[in-house]
Design an enzyme around this catalytic site. Structure first.
Site, PDB file in Angstrom:
ATOM      1  N   ASN A  36      53.453   9.012 -55.744  1.00  0.00           N
ATOM      2  CA  ASN A  36      53.925   9.762 -56.904  1.00  0.00           C
ATOM      3  C   ASN A  36      55.455   9.691 -56.997  1.00  0.00           C
ATOM      4  O   ASN A  36      56.167   9.988 -56.034  1.00  0.00           O
ATOM      5  CB  ASN A  36      53.520  11.237 -56.787  1.00  0.00           C
ATOM      6  CG  ASN A  36      54.076  12.067 -57.928  1.00  0.00           C
ATOM      7  OD1 ASN A  36      53.597  11.957 -59.048  1.00  0.00           O
ATOM      8  ND2 ASN A  36      55.102  12.853 -57.656  1.00  0.00           N
ATOM      9  N   GLU A  37      55.907   9.276 -58.153  1.00  0.00           N
ATOM     10  CA  GLU A  37      57.347   9.238 -58.459  1.00  0.00           C
ATOM     11  C   GLU A  37      58.135   8.536 -57.348  1.00  0.00           C
ATOM     12  O   GLU A  37      59.024   9.118 -56.701  1.00  0.00           O
ATOM     13  CB  GLU A  37      57.859  10.644 -58.728  1.00  0.00           C
ATOM     14  CG  GLU A  37      57.122  11.236 -59.919  1.00  0.00           C
ATOM     15  CD  GLU A  37      57.830  12.377 -60.576  1.00  0.00           C
ATOM     16  OE1 GLU A  37      58.669  13.032 -59.934  1.00  0.00           O
ATOM     17  OE2 GLU A  37      57.528  12.639 -61.745  1.00  0.00           O
ATOM     18  N   HIS A  68      51.875  12.478 -52.661  1.00  0.00           N
ATOM     19  CA  HIS A  68      52.578  13.254 -53.701  1.00  0.00           C
ATOM     20  C   HIS A  68      53.619  14.138 -53.042  1.00  0.00           C
ATOM     21  O   HIS A  68      53.438  15.334 -52.845  1.00  0.00           O
ATOM     22  CB  HIS A  68      51.586  14.087 -54.512  1.00  0.00           C
ATOM     23  CG  HIS A  68      52.169  14.577 -55.807  1.00  0.00           C
ATOM     24  ND1 HIS A  68      51.596  14.357 -57.042  1.00  0.00           N
ATOM     25  CD2 HIS A  68      53.303  15.267 -56.042  1.00  0.00           C
ATOM     26  CE1 HIS A  68      52.353  14.904 -57.986  1.00  0.00           C
ATOM     27  NE2 HIS A  68      53.389  15.462 -57.413  1.00  0.00           N
ATOM     28  N   GLN A 110      50.880  21.460 -53.771  1.00  0.00           N
ATOM     29  CA  GLN A 110      51.276  22.473 -54.764  1.00  0.00           C
ATOM     30  C   GLN A 110      50.157  23.436 -55.122  1.00  0.00           C
ATOM     31  O   GLN A 110      50.439  24.515 -55.667  1.00  0.00           O
ATOM     32  CB  GLN A 110      51.791  21.768 -56.025  1.00  0.00           C
ATOM     33  CG  GLN A 110      53.062  20.975 -55.788  1.00  0.00           C
ATOM     34  CD  GLN A 110      53.530  20.271 -57.039  1.00  0.00           C
ATOM     35  OE1 GLN A 110      53.199  19.110 -57.263  1.00  0.00           O
ATOM     36  NE2 GLN A 110      54.304  20.952 -57.864  1.00  0.00           N
TER      37      GLN A 110
HETATM   38  C1  GCO Z   1      57.286  15.844 -60.242  1.00  0.00           C
HETATM   39  C2  GCO Z   1      56.069  16.082 -59.566  1.00  0.00           C
HETATM   40  C3  GCO Z   1      55.393  17.385 -59.824  1.00  0.00           C
HETATM   41  C4  GCO Z   1      56.218  18.480 -60.484  1.00  0.00           C
HETATM   42  C5  GCO Z   1      56.181  18.363 -61.991  1.00  0.00           C
HETATM   43  C6  GCO Z   1      56.896  19.544 -62.653  1.00  0.00           C
HETATM   44  O1  GCO Z   1      57.269  15.078 -61.186  1.00  0.00           O
HETATM   45  O2  GCO Z   1      58.284  16.355 -59.787  1.00  0.00           O
HETATM   46  O3  GCO Z   1      55.155  15.040 -59.777  1.00  0.00           O
HETATM   47  O4  GCO Z   1      55.096  17.704 -58.494  1.00  0.00           O
HETATM   48  O5  GCO Z   1      55.702  19.715 -60.089  1.00  0.00           O
HETATM   49  O6  GCO Z   1      56.831  17.201 -62.405  1.00  0.00           O
HETATM   50  O7  GCO Z   1      58.267  19.501 -62.355  1.00  0.00           O
END
Ligand code: GCO
Length: 411
Positions: A156-157, A112, A18
């Site tokens: 991530n997530e 990520h 990003q």
């Molecule tokens: C997510 C990611 C980020 C996003 C942020 C804003 O949670 O989707 O970790 O990459 O850019 O959350 O939406």
């Protein structure tokens, strides 16, 4: 605002794809540059953080923050199967050393959302081989850089693919926009032009050299098997990294919502909480911390998810501007997870910096109330340090503490 306890990590977060720019070996680069891409614009040079990380980390430190969460890009480290790009490992060594030189604690995310293009061509996040490949990548990085690292988020997530699968299922039933109103969409997905999806997937299949139904990027619609595979990848990477560097504190991050049940909405809210959080407890019980990522609330009545109250303020993302969500989610998590919590993402997409300041103050007041109640919150990372590429929504959503003029790249 009262001071936070000594050692509390107060920082900001970014993600390689990003902010860095030029991530040419990644799956996202492929998808952004398809003739009928679902992305509103390509990431291209993003905000040039790959070259400007020293300036950006100094700005973070000069603002009084003591931690920086950033991600290492697997597609840079391994541009081809079995090939390690040592010069890229050395790039991230410099980033880590820059954090240390500025008195900033690095919190490193190993994955990520973006993956190497070749990984997707050979099955991606529904192929069991990915568990081994991801653990090997993480081990290689930690062998080289582990001495400079402390906190590591493996993935991530990890639950985002399952959330998007639920979103797409419901989009077939409701108006597409309905879901952005209900707070589902905590990531930049372009749901305004679903007519392009089929053509885009066909082109992606040709680009990755696989059947369009077999394109399993990290944000593809996750199957229950794929969901378990991702947590196996998390555990394999965690164990591999800690075997090399036992000092490391390793966790995973989850996208979580402040789920609020109105009369009759209790069952729907409880079901959603199990899907997005509780069913992962088996895979995080041996972790050193949990990364909590929350932006808004989501309300339920007897019908299901409903949008914000009439007239509620919304962020640029479309969901409700609700700074109390993050503390509410920390409390909900703490009811069943007694380990350390780091809020690895919370923030607001807005063009109004005064609102941003107020949002942060209100969110941090909630975090402090959690600390006052003895909850194990060890840090808060604002998303994001810089205005950046919000995935399929391009550069239109401004989350940054630091504004970037993308023509001049001036901070
Ligand atoms: C997510 C990611 C980020 C996003 C942020 C804003 O949670 O989707 O970790 O990459 O850019 O959350 O939406």
């Amino acid at each position: 605002m009262a001071a936070f306890p000594k050692g509390f990590l107060l920082g900001a977060a970014t993600a390689a794809h990003q902010v860095e720019g030029g991530n040419i070996h990644s799956d996202y680069w492929v998808m952004e540059n398809l003739p009928h891409s679902m992305f509103t614009e390509p990431s291209s040079d993003a905000v040039d953080h790959y070259n400007r990380y020293e300036e950006d980390i100094k700005l973070l430190a000069d603002a009084g923050l003591n931690a920086y969460r950033f991600s290492i890009e697997w597609a840079r480290i391994q541009p081809k199967p079995g090939e390690w790009a040592n010069e890229e490992i050395e790039h991230y060594r410099k980033v880590l050393e820059c954090c240390r030189a500025n008195g900033v604690v690095p919190i490193v995310t190993m994955h990520h959302f973006s993956s190497p293009k070749w990984l997707i061509s050979q099955g991606g996040w529904e192929s069991s081989e990915t568990v081994t490949l991801f653990a090997a990548y993480c081990e290689r990085v930690v062998q080289a850089l582990g001495g400079l690292m402390g906190y590591i988020c493996t993935i991530n997530e990890a639950n985002m693919g399952l959330q998007l699968a639920s979103l797409m299922r419901d989009m077939k039933r409701f108006r597409p926009s309905a879901r952005s109103e209900t707070g589902d969409v905590q990531v930049g997905v372009n749901i305004s032009d679903s007519g392009r999806i089929a053509l885009s997937m066909q082109e992606a299949g040709e680009a990755f050299g696989c059947d369009s139904r077999g394109i399993n990027t990290f944000l593809s619609l996750r199957t229950p098997e794929g969901d378990k595979l991702i947590m196996r990848a998390h555990e394999a990477a965690r164990d591999a990294m800690k075997a090399v560097c036992p000092h490391l504190k390793v966790g995973v991050t989850l996208s979580l919502h402040d789920l609020q049940a109105l009369a009759g909405g209790e069952e729907a809210a409880a079901k959603e909480w199990d899907e997005e959080f509780s069913h992962y407890l088996y895979a995080i019980k041996n972790d050193d911390f949990l990364g909590v990522q929350c932006y808004t609330r989501k309300r339920f009545n007897a019908v299901g998810a409903i949008g914000p109250e009439e007239g509620a303020n919304r962020t640029q993302m479309g969901y409700e501007d609700y700074p109390l969500a993050v503390a509410n989610v920390v409390r909900a998590v703490s009811r069943v997870f007694t380990g350390d919590i780091i809020i690895t993402e919370n923030g607001i997409a807005t063009s109004d910096d005064e609102r941003r300041v107020m949002f942060i103050k209100e969110a941090l007041a909630g975090v402090q109330s959690c600390l006052d109640d003895g909850l194990n919150v060890k840090g808060y990372m604002y998303w994001s340090l810089l205005d950046n590429f919000e995935w399929q929504l391009g550069f239109s959503k401004t989350f940054g503490l630091i504004t970037v003029d993308r023509v001049t790249q001036k901070r």
